[in-house]
Structure formats: C-alpha cells, structure tokens
Design a protein around this motif. Structure first.
Motif, PDB file in Angstrom:
ATOM      1  N   ILE A  35      -6.756  -6.752  -6.793  1.00 12.95           N
ATOM      2  CA  ILE A  35      -6.564  -6.065  -5.513  1.00 12.95           C
ATOM      3  C   ILE A  35      -5.082  -6.083  -5.144  1.00 12.95           C
ATOM      4  CG2 ILE A  35      -7.000  -6.233  -3.029  1.00 12.95           C
ATOM      5  CD1 ILE A  35      -9.854  -7.234  -3.796  1.00 12.95           C
ATOM      6  N   ILE A  36      -4.451  -7.233  -5.302  1.00 11.31           N
ATOM      7  CA  ILE A  36      -3.024  -7.353  -4.975  1.00 11.31           C
ATOM      8  C   ILE A  36      -2.189  -6.453  -5.875  1.00 11.31           C
ATOM      9  CG2 ILE A  36      -1.050  -8.942  -5.016  1.00 11.31           C
ATOM     10  CD1 ILE A  36      -3.092 -11.154  -4.176  1.00 11.31           C
ATOM     11  N   VAL A  37      -2.489  -6.441  -7.162  1.00  9.21           N
ATOM     12  CA  VAL A  37      -1.758  -5.578  -8.101  1.00  9.21           C
ATOM     13  C   VAL A  37      -1.924  -4.117  -7.703  1.00  9.21           C
ATOM     14  CG1 VAL A  37      -1.728  -4.739 -10.488  1.00  9.21           C
ATOM     15  CG2 VAL A  37      -1.789  -7.190 -10.029  1.00  9.21           C
ATOM     16  N   GLY A  38      -3.144  -3.734  -7.319  1.00  9.55           N
ATOM     17  CA  GLY A  38      -3.383  -2.363  -6.877  1.00  9.55           C
ATOM     18  C   GLY A  38      -2.569  -2.009  -5.646  1.00  9.55           C
ATOM     19  N   GLU A  39      -2.493  -2.944  -4.694  1.00  6.27           N
ATOM     20  CA  GLU A  39      -1.696  -2.716  -3.486  1.00  6.27           C
ATOM     21  C   GLU A  39      -0.214  -2.551  -3.826  1.00  6.27           C
ATOM     22  OE1 GLU A  39      -2.409  -2.415  -0.181  1.00  6.27           O
ATOM     23  OE2 GLU A  39      -4.540  -2.369  -0.666  1.00  6.27           O
ATOM     24  N   ILE A  40       0.283  -3.401  -4.697  1.00  6.59           N
ATOM     25  CA  ILE A  40       1.697  -3.308  -5.091  1.00  6.59           C
ATOM     26  C   ILE A  40       1.969  -1.975  -5.777  1.00  6.59           C
ATOM     27  CG2 ILE A  40       3.451  -4.264  -6.659  1.00  6.59           C
ATOM     28  CD1 ILE A  40       2.202  -7.042  -6.035  1.00  6.59           C
ATOM     29  N   ARG A  41       1.092  -1.589  -6.702  1.00 10.80           N
ATOM     30  CA  ARG A  41       1.287  -0.311  -7.394  1.00 10.80           C
ATOM     31  C   ARG A  41       1.250   0.857  -6.419  1.00 10.80           C
ATOM     32  NH1 ARG A  41      -2.334  -1.674 -12.708  1.00 10.80           N
ATOM     33  NH2 ARG A  41      -0.672  -2.700 -13.853  1.00 10.80           N
ATOM     34  N   ALA A  42       0.320   0.811  -5.459  1.00 11.15           N
ATOM     35  CA  ALA A  42       0.219   1.889  -4.479  1.00 11.15           C
ATOM     36  C   ALA A  42       1.490   1.976  -3.644  1.00 11.15           C
ATOM     37  CB  ALA A  42      -0.999   1.675  -3.582  1.00 11.15           C
ATOM     38  N   ARG A  43       2.011   0.831  -3.237  1.00 11.14           N
ATOM     39  CA  ARG A  43       3.240   0.827  -2.432  1.00 11.14           C
ATOM     40  C   ARG A  43       4.431   1.318  -3.237  1.00 11.14           C
ATOM     41  NH1 ARG A  43       2.996  -4.303   1.675  1.00 11.14           N
ATOM     42  NH2 ARG A  43       0.859  -3.929   2.365  1.00 11.14           N
ATOM     43  N   LEU A  44       4.520   0.872  -4.491  1.00 14.78           N
ATOM     44  CA  LEU A  44       5.627   1.331  -5.331  1.00 14.78           C
ATOM     45  C   LEU A  44       5.503   2.822  -5.610  1.00 14.78           C
ATOM     46  CD1 LEU A  44       5.968  -1.602  -7.893  1.00 14.78           C
ATOM     47  CD2 LEU A  44       7.502  -1.038  -5.996  1.00 14.78           C
ATOM     48  N   SER A  45       4.298   3.293  -5.826  1.00 11.43           N
ATOM     49  CA  SER A  45       4.072   4.714  -6.068  1.00 11.43           C
ATOM     50  C   SER A  45       4.433   5.526  -4.825  1.00 11.43           C
ATOM     51  CB  SER A  45       2.609   4.938  -6.446  1.00 11.43           C
ATOM     52  OG  SER A  45       2.355   6.308  -6.590  1.00 11.43           O
ATOM     53  N   GLY A  46       4.050   5.017  -3.666  1.00 13.40           N
ATOM     54  CA  GLY A  46       4.393   5.695  -2.411  1.00 13.40           C
ATOM     55  C   GLY A  46       5.883   5.737  -2.173  1.00 13.40           C
ATOM     56  N   ARG A  47       6.552   4.664  -2.511  1.00 15.33           N
ATOM     57  CA  ARG A  47       8.014   4.605  -2.343  1.00 15.33           C
ATOM     58  C   ARG A  47       8.687   5.577  -3.295  1.00 15.33           C
ATOM     59  NH1 ARG A  47      10.300  -1.143  -2.870  1.00 15.33           N
ATOM     60  NH2 ARG A  47       9.143  -1.350  -0.953  1.00 15.33           N
ATOM     61  N   ALA A  48       8.178   5.672  -4.524  1.00 17.21           N
ATOM     62  CA  ALA A  48       8.754   6.597  -5.508  1.00 17.21           C
ATOM     63  C   ALA A  48       8.568   8.032  -5.037  1.00 17.21           C
ATOM     64  CB  ALA A  48       8.125   6.384  -6.868  1.00 17.21           C
ATOM     65  N   SER A  49       7.407   8.334  -4.456  1.00 12.35           N
ATOM     66  CA  SER A  49       7.149   9.681  -3.948  1.00 12.35           C
ATOM     67  C   SER A  49       8.099  10.033  -2.828  1.00 12.35           C
ATOM     68  CB  SER A  49       5.715   9.809  -3.451  1.00 12.35           C
ATOM     69  OG  SER A  49       4.813   9.613  -4.509  1.00 12.35           O
ATOM     70  N   LYS A  50       8.332   9.088  -1.925  1.00 10.77           N
ATOM     71  CA  LYS A  50       9.240   9.328  -0.798  1.00 10.77           C
ATOM     72  C   LYS A  50      10.662   9.533  -1.290  1.00 10.77           C
ATOM     73  CE  LYS A  50       6.566   6.816   2.619  1.00 10.77           C
ATOM     74  NZ  LYS A  50       6.494   5.639   3.493  1.00 10.77           N
ATOM     75  N   ASN A  51      11.079   8.758  -2.305  1.00  5.56           N
ATOM     76  CA  ASN A  51      12.431   8.902  -2.848  1.00  5.56           C
ATOM     77  C   ASN A  51      12.584  10.266  -3.508  1.00  5.56           C
ATOM     78  OD1 ASN A  51      13.224   6.394  -1.995  1.00  5.56           O
ATOM     79  ND2 ASN A  51      12.871   5.393  -3.964  1.00  5.56           N
ATOM     80  N   ASN A  52      11.581  10.764  -4.179  1.00  9.04           N
ATOM     81  CA  ASN A  52      11.666  12.062  -4.833  1.00  9.04           C
ATOM     82  C   ASN A  52      11.699  13.194  -3.803  1.00  9.04           C
ATOM     83  OD1 ASN A  52      11.725  11.013  -7.396  1.00  9.04           O
ATOM     84  ND2 ASN A  52       9.515  11.158  -7.701  1.00  9.04           N
ATOM     85  N   GLN A  53      10.992  13.042  -2.690  1.00  7.09           N
ATOM     86  CA  GLN A  53      10.982  14.062  -1.647  1.00  7.09           C
ATOM     87  C   GLN A  53      12.312  14.111  -0.912  1.00  7.09           C
ATOM     88  OE1 GLN A  53       7.651  13.092   0.825  1.00  7.09           O
ATOM     89  NE2 GLN A  53       6.143  13.858  -0.653  1.00  7.09           N
ATOM     90  N   ALA A  54      13.003  12.973  -0.807  1.00  9.22           N
ATOM     91  CA  ALA A  54      14.256  12.914  -0.077  1.00  9.22           C
ATOM     92  C   ALA A  54      15.390  13.571  -0.843  1.00  9.22           C
ATOM     93  CB  ALA A  54      14.616  11.453   0.231  1.00  9.22           C
ATOM     94  N   ARG A  55      15.234  13.806  -2.115  1.00 12.41           N
ATOM     95  CA  ARG A  55      16.305  14.391  -2.946  1.00 12.41           C
ATOM     96  C   ARG A  55      16.455  15.859  -2.736  1.00 12.41           C
ATOM     97  NH1 ARG A  55      15.806  11.132  -8.629  1.00 12.41           N
ATOM     98  NH2 ARG A  55      16.008   9.127  -7.712  1.00 12.41           N
TER      99      ARG A  55
END
Length: 55
Positions: A35-55
């Motif tokens: 569950i913790i690994v899933g949460e971390i992956r989801a947060r990292l994935s969300g952060r990567a998406s936000k970084n790509n949108q900001a470009r």
C-alpha cells in the motif's frame, strides 16, 4: 544480523511466536508495504505529470 542454520538443521523459533502467527504478521506487513509503495508511486507519478504540464 541472522545466520543460516547448518545444512539439515532447523533453527529454533527465537521470537516466542508460533509460526502461523509469524506468517500472518509477515503477510500483513507485506500488504501494508505494498500500500505504501503504491502511494509513493502515485505521488511520484502525479508529480511527474504536473512537471510535464508546466513545461
């Protein structure tokens, strides 16, 4: 640190907990870890998406 038992020998259970209880606890901890690994992956994935949108 643990050491493996010599070939053909079993180590005594030094925790005082029955094997079934240890296995149950291990399974519960593995589920929690997943569950913790899933949460971390989801947060990292969300952060990567936000970084790509900001470009």
């Amino acid at each position: 640190m643990t050491q493996s038992a010599p070939l053909g020998e079993e180590r005594p259970n030094t925790t005082g907990m029955p094997d079934g209880e240890l296995l149950s606890r291990l399974n519960r901890l593995q589920r929690e870890l997943n569950i913790i690994v899933g949460e971390i992956r989801a947060r990292l994935s969300g952060r990567a998406s936000k970084n790509n949108q900001a470009r």
